[in-house]
Design a protein around this motif. Structure first.
Motif, mmCIF file in Angstrom:
data_model
loop_
_atom_site.group_PDB
_atom_site.id
_atom_site.type_symbol
_atom_site.label_atom_id
_atom_site.label_comp_id
_atom_site.label_asym_id
_atom_site.label_seq_id
_atom_site.Cartn_x
_atom_site.Cartn_y
_atom_site.Cartn_z
ATOM 1 N N SER A 68 6.566 7.688 -5.622
ATOM 2 C CA SER A 68 7.332 7.104 -4.513
ATOM 3 C C SER A 68 7.327 5.580 -4.600
ATOM 4 N N ARG A 69 6.214 5.007 -5.036
ATOM 5 C CA ARG A 69 6.154 3.554 -5.225
ATOM 6 C C ARG A 69 7.127 3.132 -6.316
ATOM 7 N N GLN A 70 7.145 3.888 -7.416
ATOM 8 C CA GLN A 70 8.036 3.561 -8.527
ATOM 9 C C GLN A 70 9.503 3.707 -8.117
ATOM 10 N N ARG A 71 9.792 4.718 -7.313
ATOM 11 C CA ARG A 71 11.163 4.917 -6.832
ATOM 12 C C ARG A 71 11.606 3.717 -5.991
ATOM 13 N N ALA A 72 10.723 3.237 -5.122
ATOM 14 C CA ALA A 72 11.046 2.064 -4.300
ATOM 15 C C ALA A 72 11.272 0.838 -5.186
ATOM 16 N N PHE A 73 10.482 0.720 -6.241
ATOM 17 C CA PHE A 73 10.641 -0.407 -7.162
ATOM 18 C C PHE A 73 11.989 -0.330 -7.878
ATOM 19 N N ASN A 74 12.331 0.855 -8.373
ATOM 20 C CA ASN A 74 13.591 1.031 -9.102
ATOM 21 C C ASN A 74 14.809 0.795 -8.209
ATOM 22 N N GLN A 75 14.677 1.128 -6.931
ATOM 23 C CA GLN A 75 15.782 0.925 -5.988
ATOM 24 C C GLN A 75 15.748 -0.478 -5.376
ATOM 25 N N GLN A 76 14.820 -1.283 -5.834
ATOM 26 C CA GLN A 76 14.651 -2.670 -5.387
ATOM 27 C C GLN A 76 14.445 -2.777 -3.877
ATOM 28 N N LYS A 77 13.719 -1.836 -3.328
ATOM 29 C CA LYS A 77 13.322 -1.895 -1.916
ATOM 30 C C LYS A 77 11.954 -2.563 -1.889
ATOM 31 N N TRP A 78 11.982 -3.888 -1.942
ATOM 32 C CA TRP A 78 10.756 -4.646 -2.167
ATOM 33 C C TRP A 78 9.754 -4.505 -1.033
#
Length: 158
Positions: A68-78
């Protein structure tokens, strides 16, 4: 490699009659015959083995939260990524301490051998490389060792 395989290969190299190599005409043919003979012997003395390598994650890692952390990173939800990163780091710290208190401390006290083995697994330590020792040569002088082996093999074929 097994010591017995190394010894049997060494015996083969020193006792083999290289007539098939010396009988060839021309350098290229001799080289081809030498490699063919050598490769056949290597295949006989050191058969290929299938080895399955298994990656062992640290016992305290939770892959779901990392995804989930990686997904947020990939979607640029900083903002989400920072919160998840900090949360995961805190959880890892807590779980590492719990792991140490429940497993490592007990092993260290009761079974040092098992503790050392677990420590090697956790740190990813591996065994040392095998070194070739040649009589009369410094073990760190790789060029000298290679030249001595080359001279020995050359003397066998002439």
């Amino acid at each position: 490699m097994k010591d017995s395989s190394i010894r049997s290969f060494g015996q083969w190299v020193t006792q083999h009659q290289w007539d098939d190599v010396t009988a060839e005409q021309g350098t290229q043919n001799k080289t081809t015959a030498f490699y063919r003979t050598l490769q056949q012997s290597i295949a006989t003395h050191f058969p290929l083995k299938s080895v399955r390598i298994q990656v062992r994650d640290k016992p305290w890692i939770s892959p779901c939260k990392g995804k989930s952390r990686q997904r947020a990173f990939n979607q640029q939800k900083w903002e989400d990524w920072r919160k998840l990163r900090n949360k995961i780091q805190r959880e890892i710290k807590t779980v590492k301490n719990q792991f140490y208190n429940t497993k490592v401390r007990k092993l260290k006290r009761e079974n040092p051998r098992a503790w050392f083995k677990e420590l090697n697994v956790l740190t990813g330590s591996q065994r040392k490389e095998m070194t070739v020792r040649e009589e009369g040569e410094d073990p760190v002088d790789h060029q000298g060792i290679a030249n001595k082996i080359n001279d020995t093999l050359t003397n066998i074929t002439t």
